[in-house]
Design a protein around this motif. Structure first.
Motif, PDB file in Angstrom:
ATOM      1  N   ARG A  66     -10.002 -11.732  -8.040  1.00  0.00           N
ATOM      2  CA  ARG A  66      -9.927 -10.277  -7.835  1.00  0.00           C
ATOM      3  C   ARG A  66      -8.992  -9.911  -6.688  1.00  0.00           C
ATOM      4  NH1 ARG A  66     -15.670 -10.413  -8.956  1.00  0.00           N
ATOM      5  NH2 ARG A  66     -16.196 -10.080  -6.758  1.00  0.00           N
ATOM      6  N   GLY A  67      -8.722 -10.860  -5.811  1.00  0.00           N
ATOM      7  CA  GLY A  67      -7.799 -10.599  -4.721  1.00  0.00           C
ATOM      8  C   GLY A  67      -8.467 -10.075  -3.462  1.00  0.00           C
ATOM      9  N   ARG A  69      -7.919  -7.407   0.196  1.00  0.00           N
ATOM     10  CA  ARG A  69      -7.207  -6.337   0.891  1.00  0.00           C
ATOM     11  C   ARG A  69      -6.957  -6.802   2.326  1.00  0.00           C
ATOM     12  NH1 ARG A  69     -12.094  -2.497   0.225  1.00  0.00           N
ATOM     13  NH2 ARG A  69     -12.951  -4.549   0.708  1.00  0.00           N
ATOM     14  N   TRP A  91       0.403 -13.468  -1.307  1.00  0.00           N
ATOM     15  CA  TRP A  91      -0.807 -14.287  -1.256  1.00  0.00           C
ATOM     16  C   TRP A  91      -1.075 -14.730   0.177  1.00  0.00           C
ATOM     17  CZ3 TRP A  91       3.155 -14.703  -4.660  1.00  0.00           C
ATOM     18  CH2 TRP A  91       2.858 -14.566  -6.042  1.00  0.00           C
ATOM     19  N   THR A 112      -4.107  -7.528  -2.719  1.00  0.00           N
ATOM     20  CA  THR A 112      -4.092  -6.326  -3.562  1.00  0.00           C
ATOM     21  C   THR A 112      -3.598  -5.086  -2.823  1.00  0.00           C
ATOM     22  OG1 THR A 112      -6.403  -5.819  -3.029  1.00  0.00           O
ATOM     23  CG2 THR A 112      -5.993  -7.226  -4.950  1.00  0.00           C
ATOM     24  N   SER A 113      -3.718  -5.082  -1.490  1.00  0.00           N
ATOM     25  CA  SER A 113      -3.212  -3.950  -0.710  1.00  0.00           C
ATOM     26  C   SER A 113      -2.962  -4.394   0.722  1.00  0.00           C
ATOM     27  CB  SER A 113      -4.192  -2.773  -0.723  1.00  0.00           C
ATOM     28  OG  SER A 113      -5.367  -3.087   0.004  1.00  0.00           O
ATOM     29  N   ALA A 140      -1.244  -0.135  -2.088  1.00  0.00           N
ATOM     30  CA  ALA A 140      -1.464  -1.100  -3.164  1.00  0.00           C
ATOM     31  C   ALA A 140      -0.244  -1.996  -3.352  1.00  0.00           C
ATOM     32  CB  ALA A 140      -1.784  -0.364  -4.463  1.00  0.00           C
ATOM     33  N   VAL A 194      -0.247  -7.384  -8.312  1.00  0.00           N
ATOM     34  CA  VAL A 194      -0.878  -8.697  -8.380  1.00  0.00           C
ATOM     35  C   VAL A 194      -0.404  -9.403  -9.642  1.00  0.00           C
ATOM     36  CG1 VAL A 194      -3.059  -9.936  -8.655  1.00  0.00           C
ATOM     37  CG2 VAL A 194      -2.913  -8.010  -7.067  1.00  0.00           C
TER      38      VAL A 194
END
Length: 295
Positions: free
Chosen positions: A137-138, A140, A257, A269-270, A275, A278
């Motif tokens: 899901r990544g 922030r 990443w 993701t942000s 934002a 991805v």
């Protein structure tokens, strides 16, 4: 983190020619006290460490981690670790890790007990936390000023900015600050606007077909996982580079990443609430590679 195994080490001289160091290891119960109250690792954070990912009982990137342990020892004026002794200790700990799934082995070399005659050294093995959500899901992130400009490491090498030391209070404070700001992690930046690293990870950005990470310097801990991934990308014919990256360049990345030995590749993701794209397919391929056996 559930500790499974702990091994105290009687540090051997780096030039010790022995091929069997089993007599220098003492297995201890990881749930009971094992360090002296005068231990400088706990009193002052005066020591160095490495965290090695374990996948299905295989310790990953042992060679690069031992290289970095030796590098940190040099920077901190600690005795040079005996490479073969530590390698054997890692294999002992890996044998005690789970046969399936992920774990983490920690190597710790401390200056020892205050006014004592020798360093203190030990190795632990534990089950790794579940990082599947961060990988899929990544995360922030926010940028945080590290408090020095890009020239500080050259002017003040005694700050030990390129060593992996036990003094992690600032790193942990940065992660807490990131969470206070509604993020999961942070990226340190220099006071003159250059991207450095995360508190416990390396930063990798994709611009078009190029993969870029901040240029190695005394201010950045060179990441073993990042180096391995770059080797993999080169083998695939992808372009990789070490460059100075301005903070304002982060928002223009096509993907980004944070890379570390245990969490592996976590897509960003942000950044500071903005934002970022991805690349799920590429991230999955990174994870597959990083979970494969690597020496």
């Amino acid at each position: 983190m559930a500790w499974r195994y702990a091994l105290m080490i009687d540090p051997a001289a780096s030039e010790d020619p022995r091929t069997d160091f089993s007599g220098t290891f003492t297995v201890v119960d990881p749930t009971t006290p094992a360090l002296s109250v005068g231990e400088l690792s706990t009193q002052r954070g005066d020591g160095i460490f490495e965290s090695i990912g374990v996948v299905n009982g295989h310790a990953q990137e042992v060679g690069p981690h031992l290289d970095r342990l030796a590098h940190s020892a040099r920077l901190c004026d600690l005795p040079a670790p005996n490479r073969e002794q530590w390698r054997q200790a890692i294999l002992r700990a890996a044998a005690e890790s789970r046969a399936e799934g992920e774990g983490v082995i920690k190597l710790i070399l401390s200056r020892g007990v205050e006014h004592g005659p020798a360093p203190t050294a030990w190795v632990t093995a534990a089950q790794a936390p579940d990082n599947s959500a961060a990988r899929t899901r990544g995360i922030r992130v926010v940028t945080l000023d590290r408090g020095y400009d890009s020239g500080a490491p050259a002017r003040a090498p005694w700050l030990l900015l390129g060593a992996k030391t036990l003094s992690y209070a600032v790193n942990m404070a940065a992660i807490r600050e990131a969470k206070r700001r509604g993020a999961d992690d942070a990226i340190f930046v220099s006071s003159d606007g250059f991207v450095l690293e995360a508190p416990t990870a390396s930063v990798v950005l994709r611009f078009g077909d190029r993969f870029v990470t901040p240029e190695p310097s005394g201010a950045i801990l060179h990441g073993t996982t990042q180096m391995s991934l770059f080797d993999h990308l080169r083998e695939l014919g992808r372009a990789v580079a070490y460059e100075q990256i301005r903070v304002e360049d982060l928002s223009g990345a096509d993907a980004a990443w944070l890379l570390s030995s245990v969490r592996l590749a976590a897509p960003i993701t942000s950044i500071d609430g903005v934002a970022l794209p991805v690349d799920a397919e590429l991230t999955a391929s990174f994870t597959d590679y990083l979970l494969s056996p690597r020496d």
